[in-house]
Design a protein around this motif. Structure first.
Motif, PDB file in Angstrom:
ATOM      1  N   THR A 265       0.832  -1.206   0.000  1.00 55.08           N
ATOM      2  CA  THR A 265       0.000   0.000   0.000  1.00 55.08           C
ATOM      3  C   THR A 265       0.863   1.251   0.000  1.00 55.08           C
ATOM      4  O   THR A 265       0.624   2.194  -0.769  1.00 55.08           O
ATOM      5  CB  THR A 265      -0.933   0.002   1.226  1.00 55.08           C
ATOM      6  N   ASN A 266       1.876   1.275   0.843  1.00 57.84           N
ATOM      7  CA  ASN A 266       2.742   2.461   0.925  1.00 57.84           C
ATOM      8  C   ASN A 266       3.490   2.703  -0.384  1.00 57.84           C
ATOM      9  O   ASN A 266       3.615   3.851  -0.837  1.00 57.84           O
ATOM     10  CB  ASN A 266       3.746   2.296   2.072  1.00 57.84           C
ATOM     11  N   THR A 267       3.996   1.624  -0.983  1.00 51.33           N
ATOM     12  CA  THR A 267       4.756   1.775  -2.227  1.00 51.33           C
ATOM     13  C   THR A 267       3.880   2.317  -3.344  1.00 51.33           C
ATOM     14  O   THR A 267       4.284   3.235  -4.079  1.00 51.33           O
ATOM     15  CB  THR A 267       5.359   0.425  -2.646  1.00 51.33           C
ATOM     16  N   ILE A 268       2.677   1.777  -3.499  1.00 52.94           N
ATOM     17  CA  ILE A 268       1.792   2.224  -4.571  1.00 52.94           C
ATOM     18  C   ILE A 268       1.295   3.651  -4.309  1.00 52.94           C
ATOM     19  O   ILE A 268       1.139   4.436  -5.247  1.00 52.94           O
ATOM     20  CB  ILE A 268       0.621   1.249  -4.756  1.00 52.94           C
ATOM     21  N   GLN A 269       1.092   3.998  -3.047  1.00 46.03           N
ATOM     22  CA  GLN A 269       0.711   5.382  -2.748  1.00 46.03           C
ATOM     23  C   GLN A 269       1.831   6.341  -3.136  1.00 46.03           C
ATOM     24  O   GLN A 269       1.584   7.407  -3.715  1.00 46.03           O
ATOM     25  CB  GLN A 269       0.381   5.528  -1.261  1.00 46.03           C
ATOM     26  N   GLY A 293       0.751 -12.186   3.742  1.00 46.70           N
ATOM     27  CA  GLY A 293       1.326 -11.651   4.965  1.00 46.70           C
ATOM     28  C   GLY A 293       0.316 -10.822   5.752  1.00 46.70           C
ATOM     29  O   GLY A 293      -0.853 -10.667   5.373  1.00 46.70           O
ATOM     30  N   HIS A 294       0.804 -10.235   6.858  1.00 51.49           N
ATOM     31  CA  HIS A 294      -0.068  -9.485   7.763  1.00 51.49           C
ATOM     32  C   HIS A 294       0.632  -8.220   8.255  1.00 51.49           C
ATOM     33  O   HIS A 294       1.857  -8.139   8.294  1.00 51.49           O
ATOM     34  CB  HIS A 294      -0.451 -10.361   8.976  1.00 51.49           C
ATOM     35  N   GLY A 295      -0.176  -7.231   8.604  1.00 48.50           N
ATOM     36  CA  GLY A 295       0.334  -6.016   9.217  1.00 48.50           C
ATOM     37  C   GLY A 295       1.360  -5.308   8.358  1.00 48.50           C
ATOM     38  O   GLY A 295       1.170  -5.119   7.154  1.00 48.50           O
ATOM     39  N   ASN A 296       2.472  -4.912   8.983  1.00 48.09           N
ATOM     40  CA  ASN A 296       3.522  -4.186   8.262  1.00 48.09           C
ATOM     41  C   ASN A 296       4.224  -5.043   7.209  1.00 48.09           C
ATOM     42  O   ASN A 296       4.965  -4.512   6.373  1.00 48.09           O
ATOM     43  CB  ASN A 296       4.569  -3.656   9.251  1.00 48.09           C
TER      44      ASN A 296
END
Length: 309
Positions: A265-269, A293-296
């Motif tokens: 999510t962070n990378t695509i944002q 995976g999960h979380g961070n």
């Protein structure tokens, strides 16, 4: 019958995407320009061939090897008693021939396309001999840019100029032909021996940190875009696109340029830049990809992609 349809070269798609976000070195930029021109010419010719009504097997974009030498065929036509090999050139402007050499009007010498054709035809004939096929082969260089002009050319040269294309198509239409299983086996053999990628193409070195971030306009390819409501607007040409479509298109570009980087999510944002809502990014990723995976440590993969990590 089209056995191998025309497809845009994967390298062109990658270079086009990279060119929008990165300053290509001179050699790679020229490679990109040449591929773009070649794509336009080959696509136009493939569209003409869609109307071919006689019994003929057509293969576009073959990369073959004979005697450890690679050679490329733009379009191959297998008729009952003849094979036509066509090399498509989308040259624009004025050219002339002098003593067998080819030049622009500014006297810049270019590669002789007829010599390139002859090399290709020779290698292909040798390949047919290895296959045990004895069909005769005729080769032509076809120039299909409407603003191409060639001066001082020998009428006997195996070339087709823009004003001769309709006549050439009528010639193809008029060839009597009835292909059989032997012709189909030859086409399938060529298809199986086709190489997906040439080792002579190369990409410039680039990194995620070097390329420009943002959503590229689907029309003018500008990175000057803004999010207004639920639409991405190009500040240059005014093109509007639904935010979901724009983000999904940008994700595909990211995957093409950086196939080894995880989709998070962070990378695509960060990649899209103008999208400030992480929830919007997360929603689109969740709809079109599978979370791992999960979380961070969570990341996304294609829904049909197997992941062994």
């Amino acid at each position: 019958m089209v056995i191998k349809p025309y497809q845009e070269p994967p390298l062109l798609e990658l270079l086009r995407c990279l060119n929008q976000r990165f300053e290509l070195p001179n050699d790679e930029r020229q490679q990109y320009i040449n591929l773009e021109k070649g794509q336009q010419g080959e696509q136009k010719f493939s569209e003409l061939l869609e109307n071919l009504t006689n019994d003929c097997l057509i293969l576009h974009g073959l990369l073959l090897k004979c005697n450890n030498t690679l050679f490329q065929i733009d379009t191959l036509h297998i008729f009952e008693n003849m094979i036509y090999l066509v090399d498509v050139k989308y040259y624009e402007g004025d050219y002339y021939v002098n003593s067998g050499n080819w030049y622009t009007l500014s006297k810049k010498e270019i590669h002789n396309p007829v010599l390139q054709l002859n090399r290709c035809v020779s290698l292909f004939r040798r390949l047919l001999q290895k296959y045990g096929a004895n069909l005769p082969v005729e080769g032509y260089v076809l120039f299909n840019h409407p603003e191409f002009t060639l001066y001082h050319a020998d009428p006997e040269l195996p070339i087709i100029l823009p004003n001769q294309i309709n006549r050439f198509m009528k010639q193809l239409h008029g060839i009597p032909s009835k292909t059989n299983d032997q012709h189909m086996r030859l086409a399938q053999k060529l298809l199986s021996d086709h190489k997906d990628e040439s080792p002579y193409t190369h990409l410039p070195e680039y990194s995620y940190e070097q390329v420009k971030k943002g959503i590229v306009c689907a029309s003018c390819h500008s990175l000057s875009t803004s999010l207004i409501g639920s639409r991405v607007i190009c500040n240059g040409c005014g093109r509007e696109e639904k935010v979901d479509n724009a983000i999904l298109r940008s994700i595909k570009e990211f995957m093409l340029l950086f196939p080894d980087r995880k989709i998070t999510t962070n990378t695509i944002q960060e990649w899209c830049r103008v999208i400030k809502s992480r929830n919007t990014i997360r929603r689109i990723l969740g709809k079109h990809f599978t979370i791992k995976g999960h979380g961070n440590y969570a990341y996304y993969v294609n829904s049909d992609q197997r992941d062994d990590e």
